[in-house]
Design a protein around this motif. Structure first.
Motif, PDB file in Angstrom:
ATOM      1  N   PRO A  47       0.796  -1.235   0.000  1.00 33.07           N
ATOM      2  CA  PRO A  47       0.000   0.000   0.000  1.00 33.07           C
ATOM      3  C   PRO A  47       0.824   1.280   0.000  1.00 33.07           C
ATOM      4  CG  PRO A  47      -0.924  -1.571   1.550  1.00 33.07           C
ATOM      5  CD  PRO A  47       0.381  -2.138   1.070  1.00 33.07           C
ATOM      6  N   GLU A  51       0.876   4.054  -3.016  1.00 30.30           N
ATOM      7  CA  GLU A  51       0.505   5.439  -2.727  1.00 30.30           C
ATOM      8  C   GLU A  51       1.593   6.406  -3.190  1.00 30.30           C
ATOM      9  OE1 GLU A  51      -0.689   8.189   1.115  1.00 30.30           O
ATOM     10  OE2 GLU A  51      -0.776   6.022   1.290  1.00 30.30           O
ATOM     11  N   CYS A  52       2.831   6.085  -2.882  1.00 29.49           N
ATOM     12  CA  CYS A  52       3.955   6.947  -3.286  1.00 29.49           C
ATOM     13  C   CYS A  52       4.100   6.994  -4.805  1.00 29.49           C
ATOM     14  CB  CYS A  52       5.253   6.463  -2.644  1.00 29.49           C
ATOM     15  SG  CYS A  52       5.314   6.726  -0.864  1.00 29.49           S
ATOM     16  N   HIS A  54       1.734   6.578  -7.016  1.00 29.68           N
ATOM     17  CA  HIS A  54       0.620   7.382  -7.530  1.00 29.68           C
ATOM     18  C   HIS A  54       0.916   8.875  -7.342  1.00 29.68           C
ATOM     19  CE1 HIS A  54      -3.345   8.881  -8.409  1.00 29.68           C
ATOM     20  NE2 HIS A  54      -3.392   9.440  -7.208  1.00 29.68           N
ATOM     21  N   SER A  67      -6.763  11.322  -4.019  1.00 31.06           N
ATOM     22  CA  SER A  67      -7.166  11.942  -2.750  1.00 31.06           C
ATOM     23  C   SER A  67      -6.240  13.123  -2.494  1.00 31.06           C
ATOM     24  CB  SER A  67      -7.107  10.934  -1.602  1.00 31.06           C
ATOM     25  OG  SER A  67      -5.844  10.334  -1.527  1.00 31.06           O
TER      26      SER A  67
END
Length: 98
Positions: A47, A51-52, A54, A67
């Motif tokens: 995860p 996230e990084c 993205h 987000s």
């Protein structure tokens, strides 16, 4: 009802069809319902890495991230509201805060 276990290899998310339905034959009575169990496929990507990646891709491509700060603010407001409600219900029950 749903459960999420990020450490599980399979079945990370399990959704249970459980609840209460009002009995139409009587006034104000509820009956319990227990139905299907569904576990959708979820990739096993790390995860934080996803996230990084993205975030970096959003900067490189000049696109808004999924987000953003506004999304984070909405989440914080909801969590604060829920916390206040929880603390208020504890006071009514006479349970100590903490």
């Amino acid at each position: 009802m749903a459960t999420f276990d990020d450490m599980a290899i399979e079945g990370k998310l399990t959704v249970y069809d459980k609840g209460f339905d009002q009995d139409s034959r009587s006034y104000g009575e509820y009956i319990t319902r227990s139905g299907d169990i569904f576990s959708p496929r979820i990739d096993n990507g790390e995860p934080l890495r996803l996230e990084c990646e993205h975030f970096v891709d959003s900067i490189r491509e000049g696109k808004a991230p999924r987000s953003d700060g506004r999304s984070g603010l909405r989440v914080v407001k909801v969590l604060e509201s829920l916390q206040k409600e929880l603390e208020g219900s504890r006071r009514l029950d006479g349970a100590p805060l903490g």
